[in-house]
Design a protein around this motif. Structure first.
Motif, short mmCIF file in Angstrom:
data_model
loop_
_atom_site.label_atom_id
_atom_site.label_comp_id
_atom_site.label_asym_id
_atom_site.label_seq_id
_atom_site.Cartn_x
_atom_site.Cartn_y
_atom_site.Cartn_z
N GLY A 44 -21.73 26.81 31.61
CA GLY A 44 -20.58 25.92 31.73
C GLY A 44 -20.94 24.44 31.77
O GLY A 44 -20.08 23.60 31.62
N ASP A 45 -22.22 24.12 31.98
CA ASP A 45 -22.59 22.72 32.19
C ASP A 45 -22.47 21.91 30.90
O ASP A 45 -22.49 22.45 29.81
N PRO A 47 -23.70 20.10 27.96
CA PRO A 47 -24.99 20.16 27.27
C PRO A 47 -25.57 18.75 27.11
O PRO A 47 -24.82 17.79 27.00
N MET A 166 -16.18 24.58 22.64
CA MET A 166 -17.56 24.67 22.14
C MET A 166 -17.53 24.79 20.62
O MET A 166 -16.73 25.56 20.07
#
Lengths: 181, 222
Positions: A44-45, A47, A166
């Protein structure tokens, strides 16, 4: 210390996977894993490049954390660290926690290690901690993860629609849970 | 907005303070609905939160812990009102009296994913059961989706709070999941119900008019 590196301390031993405490001497390894975008894809962080200072900060926060329980994941055949797994938001009043895993070593993926790690962590959560419900979030762009969690006993209890961005599109966040046996 | 007075108030975003009710001296309405309005939370209202957070009936469903709450703990909690980009909290006012009756907020706002989590509590006992929570929730979703541009707002509510679940559903939330037996209350295990509202399924009740692009106004004038 060199003895520790050669024969790591282990808390939980499974068939092909073992779990032990976080280790300061593994910070360079975490640093490498944190900078692997293929791993970031399913986490979830945000990138991006992560400095060694950031990896060290992560270690300092979590090595002594009371809110989360972290393990290093080892492949028993080689006794090499291949990733990490953790329980967060451990709540003993309600008997709940969240589970997460990240296998940083690319060679360790696709071998069923994630499934076994998940089983070991559920064993720890239910039989040692006495929790009642362990949950996780996984994004719909990660079907391999979803299958591994299902094999280990997780079932879907909900789906937050279009809540994860994403690769230029939106994905669902899938909510999964296991109740104590 | 049903009359010229209301329109006037909306344009100035301010309603006169009703001094009879010992309202806080600073009171500003940012979002004005039919029966409730939302404004910033002023520091001088901390004693209200101290009283509200020590009402065990409120704590039963508020999801902020079990109390008792010291003034110091309330002060620490209310630091979140000085919100950074990840939080946005409003005081809820009953328009009829100008009284603050509770608070509502967005937490964990994530601009990258366009998501946030919603929380509300109606602290004043006399203000409960009047539909104020429903209207405040609808205005908060309007804020989340219209000026903030979020895509999705999530909340969780305990199964033993059907009043809350009904109000959220009326305001635009849909149940998307149920975490089983994950909340202990009164010696029993209950489910946690997850509800979500999507911008694409929400119609702005108030703010679409306030935040209308100037190009549309110019076009309408021609």
């Amino acid at each position: 210390m060199s003895d520790v590196i050669e024969r790591p301390v282990i808390n939980i031993t499974g068939e092909r996977i073992a779990l032990g405490p976080l280790r300061r001497d593994l910070i360079p390894l975490h640093y490498r894993w944190f900078n692997d975008f293929a791993t970031d894809r399913t986490q979830g962080d945000l990138p991006g490049p992560r400095t060694i200072e950031r990896a060290t900060g992560w270690y300092e926060r979590n090595a002594t954390s009371d809110d989360a329980i972290w393990f290093v994941v080892y492949e028993i055949a080689t006794m090499q660290p291949i990733g990490m797994t953790w329980l967060s938001d451990v709540d003993h009043e309600n008997g709940t926690a969240y589970f997460a895993i990240s296998l940083g070593e690319p060679d360790a993926r696709g071998k069923g290690y994630g499934t076994e790690t998940t089983r070991l962590m559920l064993d720890f959560a239910f039989n040692r901690l006495g929790l009642h419900n362990v949950a996780l979030d996984v994004f719909s762009n990660n079907p391999a993860g979803i299958r591994a969690y299902q094999k280990a006993g997780f079932t879907e209890y909900g789906r937050i629609r279009e809540a994860y961005v994403m690769g230029g599109r939106r994905w669902d966040s899938i909510l999964m849970e296991v109740l104590a046996p | 907005m049903r009359d010229a007075d209301a329109l006037e108030r909306k344009q100035h975003n301010v309603e006169p303070t009703d001094t009879q009710h010992s309202s806080p001296s600073t009171q500003h309405y940012s979002i004005t609905g039919d029966r409730v309005a939302l404004g910033p939370i002023e520091r001088e209202t901390l004693p209200l939160f101290y009283r509200w957070f020590n009402d065990f009936d409120l704590l039963r469903t508020a999801g902020i812990g079990d109390g008792p709450w010291t003034m110091e703990r309330v002060e620490a909690w209310c630091k979140r009102f000085e919100s950074g980009p990840e939080e946005a909290w409003f005081m809820i006012y009953e328009r009829e009296t100008g009284q603050p009756i509770g608070s509502a907020g967005l937490r964990d706002i994530d601009e990258r994913h366009g998501t946030g989590e919603y929380a509300i509590s109606i602290g004043e006992v006399s203000a409960r059961g009047k539909g104020y929570g429903t209207e405040a929730t609808s205005l908060m979703l309007d804020y989340a989706f219209t000026p903030r541009g979020l895509h999705s707002v999530l909340l969780d509510v305990a199964e033993y709070n059907p009043g809350g679940i009904g109000a959220y559903a009326k305001a635009g939330f849909k149940e998307i999941g149920r975490r089983h037996e994950a909340d202990v209350m009164g010696g029993k295990r209950w489910d946690i119900v997850y509800m979500q509202a999507l911008a694409s399924e929400f119609e702005s009740p108030v703010l679409a008019a306030v935040f209308a692009p100037d190009v549309a106004k110019v076009r309408d004038a021609q």
